[in-house]
Enzyme design. Structure first.
Site, mmCIF file in Angstrom:
data_model
loop_
_atom_site.group_PDB
_atom_site.id
_atom_site.type_symbol
_atom_site.label_atom_id
_atom_site.label_comp_id
_atom_site.label_asym_id
_atom_site.label_seq_id
_atom_site.Cartn_x
_atom_site.Cartn_y
_atom_site.Cartn_z
ATOM 1 N N ARG A 189 5.595 -1.739 1.124
ATOM 2 C CA ARG A 189 4.680 -1.215 0.116
ATOM 3 C C ARG A 189 5.259 0.019 -0.575
ATOM 4 O O ARG A 189 5.065 0.233 -1.777
ATOM 5 C CB ARG A 189 3.334 -0.860 0.756
ATOM 6 C CG ARG A 189 2.284 -0.471 -0.259
ATOM 7 C CD ARG A 189 0.905 -0.402 0.370
ATOM 8 N NE ARG A 189 -0.108 -0.170 -0.639
ATOM 9 C CZ ARG A 189 -1.016 0.808 -0.556
ATOM 10 N NH1 ARG A 189 -1.023 1.619 0.478
ATOM 11 N NH2 ARG A 189 -1.900 0.964 -1.516
ATOM 12 N N HIS A 226 5.607 0.699 -4.646
ATOM 13 C CA HIS A 226 5.050 1.860 -5.340
ATOM 14 C C HIS A 226 6.151 2.720 -5.952
ATOM 15 O O HIS A 226 5.965 3.303 -7.018
ATOM 16 C CB HIS A 226 4.170 2.675 -4.391
ATOM 17 C CG HIS A 226 2.840 2.024 -4.130
ATOM 18 N ND1 HIS A 226 1.650 2.710 -4.071
ATOM 19 C CD2 HIS A 226 2.514 0.725 -3.930
ATOM 20 C CE1 HIS A 226 0.648 1.860 -3.842
ATOM 21 N NE2 HIS A 226 1.152 0.658 -3.740
ATOM 22 N N HIS A 263 1.356 -9.215 1.019
ATOM 23 C CA HIS A 263 0.085 -9.025 1.720
ATOM 24 C C HIS A 263 -0.096 -10.004 2.879
ATOM 25 O O HIS A 263 -1.194 -10.160 3.385
ATOM 26 C CB HIS A 263 -1.088 -9.128 0.734
ATOM 27 C CG HIS A 263 -1.144 -7.981 -0.231
ATOM 28 N ND1 HIS A 263 -2.014 -7.928 -1.293
ATOM 29 C CD2 HIS A 263 -0.420 -6.838 -0.287
ATOM 30 C CE1 HIS A 263 -1.833 -6.805 -1.952
ATOM 31 N NE2 HIS A 263 -0.857 -6.121 -1.373
HETATM 32 C C1 HEM Z 1 -0.919 -7.660 -7.091
HETATM 33 C C2 HEM Z 1 -1.372 -6.459 -7.092
HETATM 34 C C3 HEM Z 1 -1.513 -5.605 -5.872
HETATM 35 C C4 HEM Z 1 -2.606 -4.910 -5.514
HETATM 36 C C5 HEM Z 1 -3.908 -4.826 -6.283
HETATM 37 C C6 HEM Z 1 -2.316 -4.280 -4.259
HETATM 38 C C7 HEM Z 1 -3.185 -3.469 -3.573
HETATM 39 C C8 HEM Z 1 -3.043 -3.119 -2.251
HETATM 40 C C9 HEM Z 1 -4.040 -2.436 -1.465
HETATM 41 C C10 HEM Z 1 -5.372 -1.939 -1.985
HETATM 42 C C11 HEM Z 1 -3.570 -2.332 -0.203
HETATM 43 C C12 HEM Z 1 -4.262 -1.689 0.998
HETATM 44 C C13 HEM Z 1 -3.905 -0.242 1.074
HETATM 45 C C14 HEM Z 1 -4.717 0.496 2.081
HETATM 46 O O1 HEM Z 1 -5.920 0.269 2.175
HETATM 47 O O2 HEM Z 1 -4.141 1.330 2.792
HETATM 48 C C15 HEM Z 1 -2.258 -2.927 -0.195
HETATM 49 C C16 HEM Z 1 -1.452 -3.006 0.920
HETATM 50 C C17 HEM Z 1 -0.170 -3.475 0.887
HETATM 51 N N1 HEM Z 1 0.517 -3.876 -0.230
HETATM 52 FE FE1 HEM Z 1 -0.269 -4.270 -2.036
HETATM 53 N N2 HEM Z 1 -1.054 -4.591 -3.881
HETATM 54 C C18 HEM Z 1 -0.512 -5.397 -4.836
HETATM 55 C C19 HEM Z 1 0.766 -5.892 -4.847
HETATM 56 C C20 HEM Z 1 1.713 -5.623 -3.881
HETATM 57 C C21 HEM Z 1 3.116 -5.904 -3.988
HETATM 58 C C22 HEM Z 1 3.780 -6.490 -5.225
HETATM 59 C C23 HEM Z 1 3.690 -5.521 -2.821
HETATM 60 C C24 HEM Z 1 5.140 -5.566 -2.401
HETATM 61 C C25 HEM Z 1 6.020 -6.399 -2.859
HETATM 62 C C26 HEM Z 1 2.635 -5.030 -1.971
HETATM 63 C C27 HEM Z 1 2.793 -4.629 -0.672
HETATM 64 C C28 HEM Z 1 1.767 -4.231 0.156
HETATM 65 C C29 HEM Z 1 1.897 -4.087 1.594
HETATM 66 C C30 HEM Z 1 3.113 -4.439 2.426
HETATM 67 C C31 HEM Z 1 0.680 -3.603 2.053
HETATM 68 C C32 HEM Z 1 0.319 -3.223 3.517
HETATM 69 C C33 HEM Z 1 0.625 -1.760 3.690
HETATM 70 C C34 HEM Z 1 0.583 -1.254 5.124
HETATM 71 O O3 HEM Z 1 0.469 -2.038 6.062
HETATM 72 O O4 HEM Z 1 0.672 -0.025 5.300
HETATM 73 N N3 HEM Z 1 1.456 -5.072 -2.655
HETATM 74 N N4 HEM Z 1 -1.950 -3.383 -1.446
#
Ligand code: HEM
Ligand code: NAG
Ligand code: NAG
Ligand code: NAG
Ligand code: NAG
Ligand code: NAG
Length: 327
Positions: free
Chosen positions: A64, A68, A196
């Site tokens: 993530r 970002h 995700h």
């Molecule tokens: C499509 C649009 C996307 C949205 C709206 C989105 C939104 C989010 C949100 C809200 C979370 C939870 C954060 C939290 O509550 O702490 C999350 C987690 C995460 N996102 Fe996304 N995300 C998107 C795309 C992506 C992309 C493109 C990647 C990487 C290639 C990604 C990788 C991750 C990962 C790995 C997590 C888990 C983080 C953790 O375990 O600490 N996301 N994302």
């Protein structure tokens, strides 16, 4: 695994083709540090492996962080910078993006190990790109060659974050627009969202889909009712900061289970389930849900494209000595 060499070739070929289409991307190349820091890949993967053994959170938090980093001011390591009294940095943007500690810890440790072997040579942006590839392949996702040669950015401001990142409650047109603004398309959106299939999310990020959080409003009808009840049990009122696994079936595997969950109404975020309910992206979801080979190829290709966003060269960047502070 028998399929991997051909996937590797496919990723390299695809990378070369896109390279021609994107000016500026020519600065990046696989083996960029072959003569200046020949062991950089082994050093980084050794640290990632070690961090992964200590905590599974290493996987999601690192991947993530890369996303970002690339979406705010390009893949330039600016997300790694700590705030100082005079500067509120990207990572502390007011709309709290809740980036987990483990990702920063992994990159800072990997950078320290790389500095010990090759001082002032490898950028933090590249260390993050390598650590992300390692987190992906070590959690069962594809292995792919990482293009390197990014410089670290010279600024990191919380004020540059708003509008740059997608939100879980956005419409398909809004999500596509955010990705397009970074040179990525619908194929990339669908492929990259499979990140995700690992990691965790706070209840506050999806609670608007649940009746119990929005009395008077129905539970999101695209949510599988059984899954909705499960999520309500995980997010009791008053506990909006509880964490929930994004893929209950294989939480630590970066796999295409993500797409099968969507087919079953089991996408955690609104933006996840939307990939299945919107008829523009549903065919892609169905295809990726069916084939691990297709998923590996699509995911590796899209991550390589993500790694080219806003890359800096020349006077626009430098090689930071430490990832959390400017030189
Ligand atoms: C499509 C649009 C996307 C949205 C709206 C989105 C939104 C989010 C949100 C809200 C979370 C939870 C954060 C939290 O509550 O702490 C999350 C987690 C995460 N996102 Fe996304 N995300 C998107 C795309 C992506 C992309 C493109 C990647 C990487 C290639 C990604 C990788 C991750 C990962 C790995 C997590 C888990 C983080 C953790 O375990 O600490 N996301 N994302
Ligand atoms: C950001 O969110 C996390 C998790 O909910 C919380 O622990 C932290 O205090 C928040 N930080 C700020 C600056 O609001
Ligand atoms: C989406 O979420 C953001 C951030 O939580 C919020 O400010 C916005 O009002 C929400 N938009 C919609 C349409 O619900
Ligand atoms: C997105 O871009 C990639 C690489 O250029 C291309 O292969 C793919 O067909 C595009 N997808 C869409 C939906 O335009
Ligand atoms: C998707 O659905 C909309 C609204 O139901 C319809 O107008 C459109 O033609 C459909 N598009 C495709 C590609 O099926
Ligand atoms: C996926 O696999 C199922 C079962 O094998 C098949 O019925 C379906 O047509 C396939 N879908 C796609 C998009 O390949």
């Amino acid at each position: 695994m028998a399929g991997r060499p051909s996937l590797l070739v496919a990723a390299v070929v695809a990378a070369a083709v896109v390279c021609l289409a994107q000016p500026g991307a020519a600065d990046l190349k696989v083996n960029y540090y072959a003569s200046t820091c020949p062991n950089v890949e082994a050093i980084v993967s050794g640290v990632v492996q070690q961090k992964l053994q200590a905590t599974i959170r290493t996987i999601g938090s690192t991947i993530r962080l890369f996303f970002h980093d690339c979406f705010v001011e390009g893949c330039d390591g600016s997300v790694l910078i700590d705030s100082t009294p005079g500067n509120q940095a990207e990572k502390d943007a007011s709309d709290n993006k809740s980036l987990a500690f483990e990702g920063f810890d992994t990159v800072n440790s990997a950078k320290a190990a790389v500095e010990a072997a090759c001082p002032d040579t490898v950028s933090c942006a590249d260390v993050l790109a390598l650590a992300t590839r390692d987190a992906i392949s070590m959690s069962g996702g594809p292995f792919f060659p990482v293009e390197l040669g990014r410089l670290d950015g010279l600024s990191s401001k919380a004020s540059s974050v708003p509008g740059q990142l997608p939100e879980p409650n956005q419409t398909m047109n809004q999500l596509l627009a955010v990705f397009k603004a970074h040179g990525l398309n619908m194929t990339d959106l669908v492929a990259l969202s499979a990140a995700h299939s690992v990691g965790l999310a706070h209840c506050s990020k999806f609670s608007s889909r649940l009746y119990s959080f929005q009395p008077g409003q129905p539970t999101d009808p695209t949510l599988n009712p059984k899954y909705a009840r499960f999520l309500e049990s995980k997010c009791p009122d008053g506990g909006p900061d509880n964490l929930v696994l994004m893929d209950q079936t294989s939480p630590a595997q970066l796999d295409n289970q993500y797409y099968r969950n969507l087919q079953d109404g089991g996408g955690l975020l609104g933006s996840d389930e939307l990939l299945y309910t919107d008829n523009r992206t549903r065919p892609m979801v169905d295809a990726l849900a069916n084939s691990t080979t297709a998923f590996y190829q699509a995911f590796a290709d899209a991550i390589v494209r993500l790694g080219r966003v806003g890359v800096k060269s020349g006077k626009l960047g430098n090689i930071r000595k430490q990832c959390d502070v400017f030189n």
